[in-house]
Design a protein around this motif. Structure first.
Motif, PDB file in Angstrom:
ATOM      1  N   LEU A 156      47.195  25.506  27.349  1.00 19.56           N
ATOM      2  CA  LEU A 156      46.442  26.626  27.761  1.00 19.56           C
ATOM      3  C   LEU A 156      47.548  27.343  28.603  1.00 19.56           C
ATOM      4  O   LEU A 156      47.170  28.460  29.664  1.00 19.56           O
ATOM      5  N   SER A 157      49.138  26.627  27.781  1.00 21.78           N
ATOM      6  CA  SER A 157      50.151  27.988  29.425  1.00 21.78           C
ATOM      7  C   SER A 157      50.509  29.094  28.753  1.00 21.78           C
ATOM      8  O   SER A 157      50.908  30.121  29.813  1.00 21.78           O
ATOM      9  N   TRP A 158      49.873  29.260  27.601  1.00 23.33           N
ATOM     10  CA  TRP A 158      49.694  31.181  27.337  1.00 23.33           C
ATOM     11  C   TRP A 158      49.970  32.414  27.978  1.00 23.33           C
ATOM     12  O   TRP A 158      49.736  33.470  28.054  1.00 23.33           O
ATOM     13  N   ILE A 159      48.224  31.819  28.691  1.00 24.52           N
ATOM     14  CA  ILE A 159      46.769  32.229  29.483  1.00 24.52           C
ATOM     15  C   ILE A 159      48.611  32.557  30.576  1.00 24.52           C
ATOM     16  O   ILE A 159      47.994  34.208  31.535  1.00 24.52           O
ATOM     17  N   GLY A 160      49.314  32.490  31.408  1.00 21.15           N
ATOM     18  CA  GLY A 160      49.931  32.511  32.273  1.00 21.15           C
ATOM     19  C   GLY A 160      50.741  33.862  31.854  1.00 21.15           C
ATOM     20  O   GLY A 160      52.389  34.572  33.005  1.00 21.15           O
ATOM     21  N   SER A 161      50.804  33.633  30.826  1.00 22.17           N
ATOM     22  CA  SER A 161      52.509  35.165  29.496  1.00 22.17           C
ATOM     23  C   SER A 161      52.393  36.174  30.229  1.00 22.17           C
ATOM     24  O   SER A 161      53.028  37.113  30.879  1.00 22.17           O
ATOM     25  N   LEU A 205      46.248  38.294  32.347  1.00 24.43           N
ATOM     26  CA  LEU A 205      45.537  37.891  31.273  1.00 24.43           C
ATOM     27  C   LEU A 205      45.045  36.155  32.182  1.00 24.43           C
ATOM     28  O   LEU A 205      43.273  36.040  31.743  1.00 24.43           O
ATOM     29  N   PRO A 206      44.803  35.392  33.671  1.00 26.74           N
ATOM     30  CA  PRO A 206      43.665  34.809  33.918  1.00 26.74           C
ATOM     31  C   PRO A 206      42.435  35.450  34.740  1.00 26.74           C
ATOM     32  O   PRO A 206      41.727  34.249  34.378  1.00 26.74           O
ATOM     33  N   PHE A 207      43.173  36.299  34.918  1.00 28.89           N
ATOM     34  CA  PHE A 207      41.712  37.495  35.381  1.00 28.89           C
ATOM     35  C   PHE A 207      40.880  37.860  34.258  1.00 28.89           C
ATOM     36  O   PHE A 207      39.960  38.129  35.435  1.00 28.89           O
ATOM     37  N   VAL A 208      41.412  37.916  33.759  1.00 30.14           N
ATOM     38  CA  VAL A 208      40.212  38.481  32.834  1.00 30.14           C
ATOM     39  C   VAL A 208      39.300  36.619  31.949  1.00 30.14           C
ATOM     40  O   VAL A 208      38.426  36.484  31.736  1.00 30.14           O
ATOM     41  N   CYS A 209      40.317  36.023  31.811  1.00 24.92           N
ATOM     42  CA  CYS A 209      39.555  34.412  31.093  1.00 24.92           C
ATOM     43  C   CYS A 209      39.689  33.953  31.979  1.00 24.92           C
ATOM     44  O   CYS A 209      38.022  33.093  31.176  1.00 24.92           O
ATOM     45  N   ALA A 210      39.584  33.819  32.554  1.00 27.29           N
ATOM     46  CA  ALA A 210      39.259  32.190  33.940  1.00 27.29           C
ATOM     47  C   ALA A 210      37.356  32.994  34.592  1.00 27.29           C
ATOM     48  O   ALA A 210      36.855  32.277  34.915  1.00 27.29           O
ATOM     49  N   PRO A 211      36.989  34.231  34.893  1.00 28.41           N
ATOM     50  CA  PRO A 211      35.702  33.917  34.930  1.00 28.41           C
ATOM     51  C   PRO A 211      35.044  34.219  33.967  1.00 28.41           C
ATOM     52  O   PRO A 211      33.646  34.077  34.402  1.00 28.41           O
TER      53      PRO A 211
END
Length: 173
Positions: free
Chosen positions: A106-111, A115-121
């Motif tokens: 899942l390291s790509w999510i930090g690219s 993105l983390p604010f969209v995927c995580a919730p």
């Protein structure tokens, strides 16, 4: 240790999914033991910075376990017994195996910063909802539980990526 990035990420994903399913389908101490075995495989075959990654896994597991404990204490999550409790050991195991993905599959999510604010919730609450459908945990008030989980993941997931970036930069590829 596996040298190929794609193979390491694929194995990391398989180990995580295996751990998640075992913990959800057979919640209890044996599932957490299985996760410990998976972590050993991960550290031996996938991790390139074992000691640093183990520290990161530990820090995130504590943070996630505390967050889940708060959710159990406040009634956002329930184990079905109706009693208030600490975070179940199998759920702590899920946090530990999940933490391995942040530097690998899942390291790509930090690219991208957004993105983390969209995927995580979305992804975080979906995992708990899925676990509830498999009988591992209950969401007593479904809408409230999902909103609280979404807010929690909106905060904790980017915080974990921030922690990795500033305290464990060797884990960023």
């Amino acid at each position: 240790m596996i040298q190929n990035d794609t193979l390491r990420n694929s194995l990391n994903f398989i180990l995580f999914q295996s751990g998640w399913f075992v913990c959800v389908l057979y919640p209890g101490l044996p599932a957490a033991g299985f996760v410990a075995l998976l972590l050993a495989f991960h550290l031996a075959l996938v991790s390139q910075h074992r000691f640093v990654e183990l520290q990161f896994i530990g820090a995130g597991t504590v943070l996630g376990g505390v967050l889940d404990g708060i959710w159990f204490q406040t009634g956002i999550l329930d184990d079905g017994s109706g009693s208030v409790q600490l975070t179940p050991v199998w759920l702590v195991g899920i946090w530990a195996i999940f933490m391995t993905t942040l530097s690998h599959s899942l390291s790509w999510i930090g690219s991208k910063p957004w993105l983390p604010f969209v995927c995580a919730p979305v992804a975080g609450p979906f995992a708990y909802w899925s676990a509830s459908k498999l009988g591992a945990v209950e969401l007593p008030d479904m809408p409230l539980s999902l909103i609280a989980l979404a807010f929690g993941w909106l905060v904790v997931f980017p915080a974990l990526l921030y922690l990795r970036k500033f305290l464990y930069p060797e884990l960023i590829r």
